[in-house]
Design a protein around this motif. Structure first.
Motif, short mmCIF file in Angstrom:
data_model
loop_
_atom_site.label_atom_id
_atom_site.label_comp_id
_atom_site.label_asym_id
_atom_site.label_seq_id
_atom_site.Cartn_x
_atom_site.Cartn_y
_atom_site.Cartn_z
N GLU A 230 12.81 20.58 18.08
CA GLU A 230 12.72 20.06 16.72
C GLU A 230 12.67 21.17 15.67
O GLU A 230 12.49 20.87 14.48
CB GLU A 230 11.49 19.16 16.60
N GLY A 231 12.82 22.42 16.11
CA GLY A 231 12.97 23.50 15.15
C GLY A 231 11.72 24.31 14.84
O GLY A 231 11.75 25.16 13.95
N ARG A 232 10.63 24.08 15.54
CA ARG A 232 9.42 24.87 15.32
C ARG A 232 9.52 26.21 16.05
O ARG A 232 9.94 26.25 17.19
CB ARG A 232 8.18 24.11 15.79
N ALA A 233 9.12 27.27 15.39
CA ALA A 233 9.16 28.59 16.01
C ALA A 233 8.13 28.68 17.13
O ALA A 233 6.96 28.34 16.94
CB ALA A 233 8.88 29.67 14.96
N ILE A 234 8.57 29.11 18.29
CA ILE A 234 7.68 29.32 19.44
C ILE A 234 7.40 30.81 19.53
O ILE A 234 8.27 31.60 19.87
CB ILE A 234 8.31 28.78 20.74
N GLU B 132 12.21 24.97 25.55
CA GLU B 132 10.88 25.58 25.57
C GLU B 132 10.61 26.30 26.90
O GLU B 132 10.06 27.41 26.90
CB GLU B 132 9.81 24.50 25.32
N THR B 133 10.98 25.68 28.00
CA THR B 133 10.74 26.35 29.29
C THR B 133 11.70 27.51 29.50
O THR B 133 11.37 28.47 30.20
CB THR B 133 10.87 25.36 30.46
N SER B 134 12.86 27.45 28.88
CA SER B 134 13.80 28.56 29.02
C SER B 134 13.25 29.83 28.38
O SER B 134 13.56 30.95 28.83
CB SER B 134 15.16 28.20 28.41
N TYR B 135 12.43 29.69 27.34
CA TYR B 135 11.82 30.88 26.73
C TYR B 135 10.83 31.54 27.70
O TYR B 135 10.75 32.77 27.78
CB TYR B 135 11.10 30.51 25.44
N VAL B 136 10.06 30.71 28.40
CA VAL B 136 9.12 31.26 29.40
C VAL B 136 9.89 31.99 30.49
O VAL B 136 9.53 33.10 30.91
CB VAL B 136 8.25 30.14 30.00
N ARG B 137 10.97 31.36 30.95
CA ARG B 137 11.83 32.01 31.95
C ARG B 137 12.34 33.36 31.45
O ARG B 137 12.29 34.36 32.18
CB ARG B 137 13.03 31.11 32.24
N ASP B 138 12.80 33.41 30.21
CA ASP B 138 13.38 34.64 29.69
C ASP B 138 12.33 35.75 29.59
O ASP B 138 12.64 36.93 29.84
CB ASP B 138 14.00 34.38 28.31
#
Length: 426
Positions: free
Chosen positions: A153-157, A287-293
């Protein structure tokens, strides 16, 4: 006249709050006493058959299972439990009312305090974001703030990297800690923020944790779901992705079933409306792809990964299909050190931490973060289930400080143990 004004104000607030939880009218929560592994498997089968919301899967003879059921399925649940010979009891007779009362409790607690810090409260996404920005500005010598990218939804993680050498000393191992992949587990967010605060405070008793290790802390994996749980559905668990080609009415996926580790093999549902729907493919959720990266970018140095959840006083490791990793003795040792460090600080009414394989202790899973980290080569990977002191997802804000403090003792102990294993290996 003033007295009546306060009464009217209270009733207005109550009416607004009450309507927010109408979706849970007719729902109740039941505790179920488990005595063997068959009972645990039976509860999982009922989860799919009766569309139960499992709040706690339970451990035979150690933890009761807790399940939420609709009014329509309550009789069926009771009959099936009785047929199986399982003792059960009512934990919450009216879920909607319970959360209405909890909202009022939080509001009263906030009104009675000023200058409450985000890790002392249930902060909203904007407050978490502002806190991370503030920490980075105030501690530029050791904190780097990173924007992993936007949520669905566009929120910065965002996450912080905490290091005395700006990650330049590659001889130091990394501790990677994440939280709030399941939106409704509110108490894990302030706990993760408190871990950041303890590190940037640079207390003398914690200095070795900065000298010997670098830290990556991502306190909110699922901001979309978290905000939705605050504004619309308190028990929302999933992400908020929308794929009309899969479902025109059901949103999101279980972020902790979305990793590429035996994806969608056990412990999931193919129903896109289910809380344990893993998504259409591994890492379908941004969101989970950021954790993976983050894991992949720091794979050579991450010695320990910790994913914080609520609730149940568990420290678990992989794999969710009951396989064990070659270094399971080390995994168990560090987890036991962590649990032993927390237990002296817990309140008397809380159970001691239970340590072990996630499948054997609780339930079968696939695609979870702890398993993915282990699969790609991170030596020590865990899921930490925080205490709830008998309040399930309704932990009073007055307990947040206690949970933060006791959890810190465990995280610090696990970090020190992980450093010793890292040095022995290198």
């Amino acid at each position: 006249m003033l007295r009546y004004s306060y009464v009217i104000l209270f009733l207005c607030i109550y009416a607004v709050v009450a309507g927010k939880h109408d979706v849970y009218k007719g729902y109740s929560v039941h505790g179920i006493k488990l005595t063997n592994a068959t009972h645990k498997e039976f509860i999982h089968s009922l989860e799919l058959e009766l569309d139960l919301d499992v709040w706690q899967h339970g451990t035979p003879k150690l933890r009761d299972a807790m399940v939420m059921v609709s009014r329509e399925n309550t009789v069926s649940l009771m009959e099936k439990l009785d047929t199986m010979g399982l003792d059960h009891y009512v934990h919450l007779r009216d879920v909607a009312q319970a959360f209405e009362e909890h909202d009022l409790e939080i509001s009263a607690w906030k009104r009675g305090r000023s200058n409450v810090l985000p890790f002392e409260d249930y902060p909203r996404y904007a407050e978490v974001d502002a806190y991370l920005e503030k920490v980075a500005q105030e501690h530029p010598d050791i904190v780097t703030l990173v924007n992993a990218g936007p949520s669905f939804e566009g929120r910065a993680i965002k996450y912080v990297k905490i290091s005395t050498s700006n990650f330049a000393d590659t001889s130091k191992p990394i501790y990677f800690l994440t939280a709030t992949v399941h939106a409704r587990e509110w108490v894990v967010t302030p706990a993760a923020l408190y871990m950041i605060q303890r590190l940037v405070d640079r207390r003398p008793e914690d200095q070795d944790l900065l000298d010997s290790m670098d830290w990556i802390i991502l306190p909110m994996i699922n901001p979309d779901g978290y905000e939705y749980s605050h504004t619309t559905m308190r028990l929302w668990r999933r992400t908020r992705s929308f794929r009309p080609e899969i479902s025109s009415s059901c949103y999101g996926a279980d972020g902790n079933r979305n990793y590429d580790a035996a994806f969608a093999s056990v412990g999931v549902s193919s129903n896109p409306c289910s809380d344990i729907y893993p998504g259409p493919s591994a890492f379908s959720e941004v969101e989970t792809s950021y954790v993976r990266d983050i894991m992949q970018a720091n794979l050579q140095r991450i010695q320990i990964f910790m994913d914080i959840h609520s609730y149940g006083n568990y420290i678990t490791y992989g794999f969710g299909d009951a396989r064990l990793s070659p270094n399971v003795a080390q995994q168990h040792h560090v987890a036991a050190i962590m649990g032993a460090a927390i237990d002296p600080y817990k309140l008397p009414q809380a159970p001691y931490y239970v340590v072990g394989n996630s499948n054997l202790l609780m339930y079968e899973t696939s695609g979870c973060a702890q398993d993915y980290a282990q699969t790609i080569g991170i030596p020590l990977s865990y899921t930490l289930e925080l205490p709830e002191y008998g309040f399930d997802f309704r932990v009073p804000p007055s307990y947040i400080g206690q949970i933060n403090s006791e959890t810190w003792h465990g995280v610090a102990a696990s970090a020190r143990a992980a450093v010793l294993y890292y040095r022995a290996r290198n």
